[in-house]
Design a protein around this motif. Structure first.
Motif, PDB file in Angstrom:
ATOM      1  N   TYR A 141      -0.303  -4.848  16.690  1.00 26.01           N
ATOM      2  CA  TYR A 141       0.186  -3.579  17.230  1.00 26.01           C
ATOM      3  C   TYR A 141       1.549  -3.213  16.653  1.00 26.01           C
ATOM      4  CZ  TYR A 141      -3.572  -4.250  20.612  1.00 26.01           C
ATOM      5  OH  TYR A 141      -4.788  -4.443  21.202  1.00 26.01           O
ATOM      6  N   GLU A 142       2.373  -4.224  16.437  1.00 30.77           N
ATOM      7  CA  GLU A 142       3.698  -3.973  15.856  1.00 30.77           C
ATOM      8  C   GLU A 142       3.558  -3.365  14.472  1.00 30.77           C
ATOM      9  OE1 GLU A 142       7.234  -6.608  13.825  1.00 30.77           O
ATOM     10  OE2 GLU A 142       6.272  -7.452  15.621  1.00 30.77           O
ATOM     11  N   GLU A 143       2.649  -3.928  13.678  1.00 29.47           N
ATOM     12  CA  GLU A 143       2.459  -3.406  12.326  1.00 29.47           C
ATOM     13  C   GLU A 143       1.898  -1.984  12.365  1.00 29.47           C
ATOM     14  OE1 GLU A 143       0.763  -4.849   8.009  1.00 29.47           O
ATOM     15  OE2 GLU A 143      -0.098  -5.755   9.798  1.00 29.47           O
TER      16      GLU A 143
ATOM     17  N   VAL B 292       0.835  -1.199   0.000  1.00 28.85           N
ATOM     18  CA  VAL B 292       0.000   0.000   0.000  1.00 28.85           C
ATOM     19  C   VAL B 292       0.868   1.248   0.000  1.00 28.85           C
ATOM     20  CG1 VAL B 292      -1.635   1.344   1.394  1.00 28.85           C
ATOM     21  CG2 VAL B 292      -1.994  -1.109   1.067  1.00 28.85           C
ATOM     22  N   SER B 293       1.877   1.257   0.856  1.00 24.34           N
ATOM     23  CA  SER B 293       2.760   2.420   0.958  1.00 24.34           C
ATOM     24  C   SER B 293       3.434   2.723  -0.371  1.00 24.34           C
ATOM     25  CB  SER B 293       3.816   2.164   2.036  1.00 24.34           C
ATOM     26  OG  SER B 293       4.737   3.223   2.108  1.00 24.34           O
TER      27      SER B 293
ATOM     28  N   ASP C 241       3.536   6.410  10.131  1.00 22.54           N
ATOM     29  CA  ASP C 241       3.849   7.627   9.384  1.00 22.54           C
ATOM     30  C   ASP C 241       3.282   7.633   7.967  1.00 22.54           C
ATOM     31  OD1 ASP C 241       5.222   8.724  11.527  1.00 22.54           O
ATOM     32  OD2 ASP C 241       7.121   7.798  10.935  1.00 22.54           O
ATOM     33  N   CYS C 242       2.611   6.558   7.564  1.00 24.85           N
ATOM     34  CA  CYS C 242       1.972   6.531   6.239  1.00 24.85           C
ATOM     35  C   CYS C 242       0.522   6.986   6.404  1.00 24.85           C
ATOM     36  CB  CYS C 242       2.013   5.138   5.615  1.00 24.85           C
ATOM     37  SG  CYS C 242       1.218   5.086   3.977  1.00 24.85           S
ATOM     38  N   PRO C 243       0.162   8.157   5.912  1.00 29.66           N
ATOM     39  CA  PRO C 243      -1.181   8.692   6.161  1.00 29.66           C
ATOM     40  C   PRO C 243      -2.294   7.932   5.466  1.00 29.66           C
ATOM     41  CG  PRO C 243      -0.013  10.065   4.578  1.00 29.66           C
ATOM     42  CD  PRO C 243       0.981   9.060   5.088  1.00 29.66           C
TER      43      PRO C 243
END
Length: 431
Positions: A163-165, A133-134, A171-173
């Motif tokens: 939670y880790e992901e 996606v990023s 920081d990816c909006p």
């Protein structure tokens, strides 16, 4: 980047309904800055001529498993249980993490090409879909699929991965995260309670499969004395934002629960039909005021990720089954595929319609095609005539990700080569 869509036909909301009008649309940065009149301070760097074009809010695929694009056409014409447990799960167990990345890239290619700008994904391999996606410019809501029994270590480990992901990609909006308890047959009531508590504590939505097959409903009733939907409410999964995929086999009590708890239902017409599970009673849900949106499910059970195909099926199925041509309209279906999906994801204030201040997530269709000629009722045409090939340009978060039919953010040839390599290793691609 400033973009002007000049004198273009556009699907715009008015008084709770959609209408089509010709206008100028101004995009500045990641948002829609103006419609009709040029906004103050607009700096246009690119003009897209609206002649023979129609701009729509990007479609929202509210339920899929993007990595499963790898598994397209590997297990067809099977019962749901045989499909899932006998064929799909054994292959999934052999997937390597990076396989999921390339599967997600393939899925994004297909979705973007057919006008989808946001999808809600349930996945197994953390970071891989987020990475796709990023890199692609797509927007997505990601849920790590959760399976567990009570507070067993396996379930706790999957929660930690979720939670880790979420933390790694904060920081990816264009990325948002839900918790994804897979289904009541893979998450017992105690684990569902744990997930509900975690979702509330961390302000995260819930994405779950419910009441997909008759066997599921019968088994859950036998085990818990409640339907899958009643069990989910009892466990607290509906206490906050919740979206339930499928909801095919539901009774009046289930519908009242969905309405009362404001749960969004994600209908998946092609997948539900293909696996022989039936049809969600969408007209009844709409009549009760339940928010209904649309998903394709994964390519292993559809076998398409094309939302135009899904919209078409949704309309035809219910008209035919109910023998009532007006039980669901093209306008209702289009809203399910746009603002309905946005509402299910808690994003109706930012995506799902073309309005000033919302994110510039748009798909531009070429109307100079046989499927959209003549231009009579174009909204009806989006549901009954369009097939997705009309999509020419896609804009997500104010950036052009596909222009004149060419994907700008991903290497298509590399993706096809990697998919072929992976499928040969898994022994599922034939020469």
């Amino acid at each position: 980047m400033g973009i002007l869509l000049k004198e273009i036909l556009a699907v715009l909301p008015k008084d709770g309904k959609d209408e089509i009008c010709r206008t100028d649309i101004y995009l500045q940065g990641d948002k829609i800055a103006g419609i009709g009149a040029e906004p103050e301070g607009f700096s246009g760097e690119k003009v897209i001529d609206g002649k023979d074009k129609l701009v729509i809010p990007g479609l929202i695929n509210a339920h899929t498993h993007s990595y499963m694009a790898l598994l397209r056409n590997v297990a067809d014409d099977l019962t749901f249980e045989d499909w899932l447990f006998g064929h799909i799960e054994p292959i999934e167990d052999r997937l390597e993490p990076e396989d999921a990345y390339w599967g997600a890239c393939l899925a994004i290619l297909e979705m973007m090409r057919s006008g989808t700008t946001c999808f809600s994904d349930m996945q197994m391999h953390i970071h891989q879909t987020s990475r796709a996606v990023s890199e692609s410019g797509m927007r997505a809501v990601i849920a790590r699929g959760l399976v567990g029994s009570g507070d067993d270590e396996a379930g706790q480990s999957r929660l930690r991965e979720a939670y880790e992901e979420k933390e790694a990609w904060k920081d990816c909006p264009r990325l948002t995260y839900f918790l994804g308890p897979h289904a009541p047959y893979s998450c017992d009531e105690d684990f569902q309670r744990i997930v509900a508590s975690e979702a509330a504590k961390n302000h995260m939505g819930i994405h779950i499969h419910l009441s997909e097959s008759t066997n599921e409903v019968e088994n859950i009733r036998g085990q818990y004395g409640a339907s899958p939907i009643a069990l989910a409410r009892r466990a607290g999964l509906f206490d906050g934002l919740a979206a339930a995929a499928h909801c095919v086999h539901v009774d009046e009590e289930d519908l009242e629960i969905l309405k009362e708890c404001q749960v969004s239902v994600i209908t998946n017409p092609a997948s539900n039909m293909k696996l022989g599970n039936g049809f969600a009673p969408v007209p009844d849900m709409l009549a009760k005021g339940i928010n209904v949106c649309i998903g394709t499910d994964g390519a292993a059970s559809n076998n398409s990720l094309n939302m135009f195909h899904e919209m078409n099926l949704l309309g035809l199925i219910h008209k035919g089954v109910r023998q009532k041509a007006d039980c669901v309209s093209a306008r209702e279906i289009f809203r399910m595929a746009t603002i309905g999906g946005a509402k299910a994801l808690g994003m109706e204030q930012t995506i799902g319609s073309i309005e000033v201040g919302k994110k510039a997530d748009l798909a531009i269709l070429n109307l100079r095609t046989p499927s959209m000629t003549p231009r009579n009722d174009l909204l009806a045409g989006l549901c009954y005539s369009a097939n997705g090939s009309e999509v020419e340009t896609v804009i997500i978060d104010g950036k052009i990700t596909m222009e004149d039919g060419k994907i700008l953010t991903l290497d298509e040839d590399r993706i096809y080569a990697e998919i072929s390599r992976i499928c040969r290793r898994l022994g599922i691609e034939k020469d």
